[in-house]
Design a protein around this motif. Sequence first.
Motif, PDB file in Angstrom:
ATOM      1  N   LYS A 177       2.647  10.608  -9.180  1.00 39.29           N
ATOM      2  CA  LYS A 177       2.011  10.837 -10.473  1.00 39.29           C
ATOM      3  C   LYS A 177       1.037  12.019 -10.414  1.00 39.29           C
ATOM      4  O   LYS A 177       0.969  12.814 -11.341  1.00 39.29           O
ATOM      5  N   ASN A 178       0.287  12.124  -9.313  1.00 33.82           N
ATOM      6  CA  ASN A 178      -0.857  13.044  -9.305  1.00 33.82           C
ATOM      7  C   ASN A 178      -0.703  14.320  -8.488  1.00 33.82           C
ATOM      8  O   ASN A 178      -1.506  15.223  -8.627  1.00 33.82           O
ATOM      9  N   GLU A 197      -7.511   7.965  -0.944  1.00 35.69           N
ATOM     10  CA  GLU A 197      -7.496   8.252  -2.373  1.00 35.69           C
ATOM     11  C   GLU A 197      -7.430   9.752  -2.647  1.00 35.69           C
ATOM     12  O   GLU A 197      -6.607  10.213  -3.424  1.00 35.69           O
ATOM     13  N   PRO A 209      -9.093  14.345  -9.222  1.00 42.38           N
ATOM     14  CA  PRO A 209      -9.801  15.558  -9.640  1.00 42.38           C
ATOM     15  C   PRO A 209     -10.950  15.857  -8.679  1.00 42.38           C
ATOM     16  O   PRO A 209     -11.514  14.939  -8.080  1.00 42.38           O
ATOM     17  N   ARG A 243     -13.961  16.561  -8.977  1.00 43.79           N
ATOM     18  CA  ARG A 243     -15.302  15.981  -9.137  1.00 43.79           C
ATOM     19  C   ARG A 243     -15.401  14.567  -8.583  1.00 43.79           C
ATOM     20  O   ARG A 243     -16.487  14.021  -8.455  1.00 43.79           O
ATOM     21  N   GLU A 244     -14.257  13.964  -8.240  1.00 44.39           N
ATOM     22  CA  GLU A 244     -14.308  12.649  -7.613  1.00 44.39           C
ATOM     23  C   GLU A 244     -14.387  12.747  -6.099  1.00 44.39           C
ATOM     24  O   GLU A 244     -14.555  11.763  -5.395  1.00 44.39           O
ATOM     25  N   ARG A 246     -16.112   5.348   3.003  1.00 35.83           N
ATOM     26  CA  ARG A 246     -16.436   3.996   3.437  1.00 35.83           C
ATOM     27  C   ARG A 246     -15.334   3.418   4.341  1.00 35.83           C
ATOM     28  O   ARG A 246     -15.611   2.807   5.368  1.00 35.83           O
ATOM     29  N   ILE A 247     -14.095   3.644   3.932  1.00 29.56           N
ATOM     30  CA  ILE A 247     -12.984   3.142   4.743  1.00 29.56           C
ATOM     31  C   ILE A 247     -12.993   3.836   6.111  1.00 29.56           C
ATOM     32  O   ILE A 247     -12.832   3.209   7.156  1.00 29.56           O
ATOM     33  N   GLN A 282       3.860   1.540  -1.374  1.00 24.35           N
ATOM     34  CA  GLN A 282       4.401   1.722  -2.724  1.00 24.35           C
ATOM     35  C   GLN A 282       3.327   2.251  -3.669  1.00 24.35           C
ATOM     36  O   GLN A 282       3.583   3.146  -4.472  1.00 24.35           O
ATOM     37  N   ALA A 283       2.106   1.705  -3.544  1.00 20.15           N
ATOM     38  CA  ALA A 283       1.024   2.178  -4.408  1.00 20.15           C
ATOM     39  C   ALA A 283       0.718   3.646  -4.126  1.00 20.15           C
ATOM     40  O   ALA A 283       0.536   4.444  -5.050  1.00 20.15           O
ATOM     41  N   ARG A 338       0.820  -1.207   0.000  1.00 17.79           N
ATOM     42  CA  ARG A 338       0.000   0.000   0.000  1.00 17.79           C
ATOM     43  C   ARG A 338       0.856   1.260   0.000  1.00 17.79           C
ATOM     44  O   ARG A 338       0.494   2.264  -0.604  1.00 17.79           O
ATOM     45  N   ASN A 343       3.481   5.771  -5.586  1.00 17.64           N
ATOM     46  CA  ASN A 343       3.325   5.854  -7.040  1.00 17.64           C
ATOM     47  C   ASN A 343       2.217   6.832  -7.423  1.00 17.64           C
ATOM     48  O   ASN A 343       2.345   7.596  -8.372  1.00 17.64           O
ATOM     49  N   ARG A 344       1.135   6.800  -6.653  1.00 11.25           N
ATOM     50  CA  ARG A 344       0.007   7.684  -6.969  1.00 11.25           C
ATOM     51  C   ARG A 344       0.326   9.150  -6.690  1.00 11.25           C
ATOM     52  O   ARG A 344       0.038  10.011  -7.513  1.00 11.25           O
ATOM     53  N   LYS A 358     -15.684   8.561  -2.360  1.00 10.23           N
ATOM     54  CA  LYS A 358     -16.669   7.616  -1.834  1.00 10.23           C
ATOM     55  C   LYS A 358     -15.979   6.494  -1.048  1.00 10.23           C
ATOM     56  O   LYS A 358     -16.426   6.111   0.023  1.00 10.23           O
ATOM     57  N   ASN A 359     -14.877   5.989  -1.611  1.00  7.24           N
ATOM     58  CA  ASN A 359     -14.135   4.923  -0.913  1.00  7.24           C
ATOM     59  C   ASN A 359     -13.546   5.422   0.392  1.00  7.24           C
ATOM     60  O   ASN A 359     -13.527   4.693   1.381  1.00  7.24           O
TER      61      ASN A 359
END
Lengths: 247, 433
Positions: B33-34, B291, B81, B83-84, B109-110, B25-26, B23, B29-30, B105-106
């Motif tokens: 990138k973002n 996220e 973005p 809108r998410e 929930r988490i 590393q992910a 998690r 990476n995110r 949304k996730n």
Amino acid sequence: MLRIKNINTYYGQVHALKNVSLHLAEGEIVTLIGANGAGKTTLLNSLSGIVPPKSGQILFNDTEINHLEAHKIVRLGVSQVPEGRQVFKPLSVEDNLELGAYLNYRVKDGKAQSKKYMGMVYDLFPILRQRRKQLAGTLSGGEQQMLAIGRALMAKPRLLLLDEPSMGLAPMIVQEILKVIADLSREKKTTLLLVEQNARAALKIAHRGYVLETGRLILEGTADELLENKDVQRAYLGRDKKEIWER
Amino acid sequence: MNIWDPTHECISRDELEQLQLERLQATINRVHKNVVHYRKKFNELGIIPEDIVSLEDLSKLPLTSKDDINCNYPYGMFAVPLREVVRIHSSSGTGSKPMVAGYTKNDIRIWSNLVARFMTAASVTRDDLVQVAFHYGLFTGAFGLHYGAETIGASVIPMGTGNTERQIMIMQDYKSTVLVSTPSYALELAYRMEHLGINPKSLSLKVGLFGGEPWSENMRSEIEQGLAINATDNYGLSEIIGPGIAGECSCKKGLHIYEDAFLPEIIDPDTGKVLPTGTEGELVITTLTKEAFPLIRYRTRDITSLNYKPCDCGRTLVRMKRISGRSDDMLIIRGVNVYPSQIEEAVYGAAQGEAPYQILVERIGAMDSMEVIIEVTDKIFSLELQKQRSFLESVKKRINTITGIHAYVKLVEAKSIPRQDGKIKKVLDKRHI
């Protein structure tokens, strides 16, 4: 049961997998999602020893397998269903299945065991029993896919690697194959690593998933979480009709 | 056993570390990138995501501070973005601008499931009636506990803050079994009930979930006696997620940090170096599942220590000690974060220049009160009485606009605030917690 840490795999100069870490628990269905060229197939090939990783560690039931040759990895219980099925077309269905069980020919009463497994495969895919004498090349795409899965199961794997099982198949057949895959996990407790273009279908049967992007894992989550993730939706699930209407 | 998510709460250290590495590393990476901020910071240090091959490598990455968030106000640190993003919360920054946190949304929930963990640990079940006496609004507290309770299937009474007598009436009539509030407000409720002659044992209340401000074991026993309940502690931070970072189990020997979602480190607040296990220092958190607003090595400024010894409750997750202080000058007034720099901005803004002042924080009864004492300067002195009064009003108003809390403001004679070496101690915190 499977634990991968920081594997890096190259095709010549191309760095195809960058520090990929991933795990599978016993009995789990895990799906790998990603665009073309993201490294999904490479990851499966690194696991099965076809394209061994240059660095990193792969532990299968606490045995390090990243330096082993492909056939030794099969013996430990890892079978791969290759992309595009790759059945032996000039051979009959039965011969194809027997080739999947080549490990058994070295052991005592191996033949009886192969018979037993073959019976199990025929129970999973009754159509193959009907076609057992037919040449594999004369089967439909869906039947060939079933045969490819059946052949992998003949080695009685504990971990099954599936590469694009739905590729080029009619939706009805895809449903049928995915149902068998789900049953394998539920009833036979086989652990499954599933690579699928059809991410939505894969996430419906998977417990968890990983998203690969240009060789890097960018997301890990339960299937529900990934279905909700907008990045995944946008890139891999396709737009809903409704959304197109709204534009 | 009262465990909401045994797969993650009782995971073996070995499996946990694998999951954390994946998690981490992910996430890296995110964000690489973002999020421009992180990409820039990584580039400055010459780090690429592939350099992180173990959890220990985390210390190679730069720390993230409140200032970083302020510099990227409001949405610059988001990894998706806008809108998410389905929800926006915020909390005080060091200046006049707040810090903004977004949730997909996730994320929601988490978050709900993380809160459900410590609520379950405090023996809240679907049969309970949860009275949420946190302020509903931009603060994360009320919504976090609200969702957690709903996820468990309990009934929620979204009461909000204030109106103590009405709170008690509802507690009696609706038969609330769980109270969610700040610990000081729980004490206030206890005092008021005593005053009104209500026997706490006549209530249905059995558990209290308290957070939002530091408290002590003394306060705990006072609340437990005053309300005849079992009082539990939980920890959260709006920037990171809100409540649901850590929570107490029935052993009450530290708060379990939900390590599958948050990677904790303890650093020396002065040098930024990672300290050996068990040492007291500043808590630093890296989010592993977020996220919308992931944070890498975020400095919480809270002082604590970590204990990796297994707990009797069966959870394998690390425990953090009750927060023992702050490594910055933030004050928590009635659960609201206030920085002295915000008050200074209000005072200087209204005075149109520097004015000697002192912030006096006291606890009256159970509740915090903040008073700002300003010395009369020539400029203020020359004003008419009317204008002096309107000056005080404007300071009050500014403080309220920036921090959201009501402060008392008064003028005193020039040079009457005691000085040490010619300097005024800007904050005088007289509270004993």
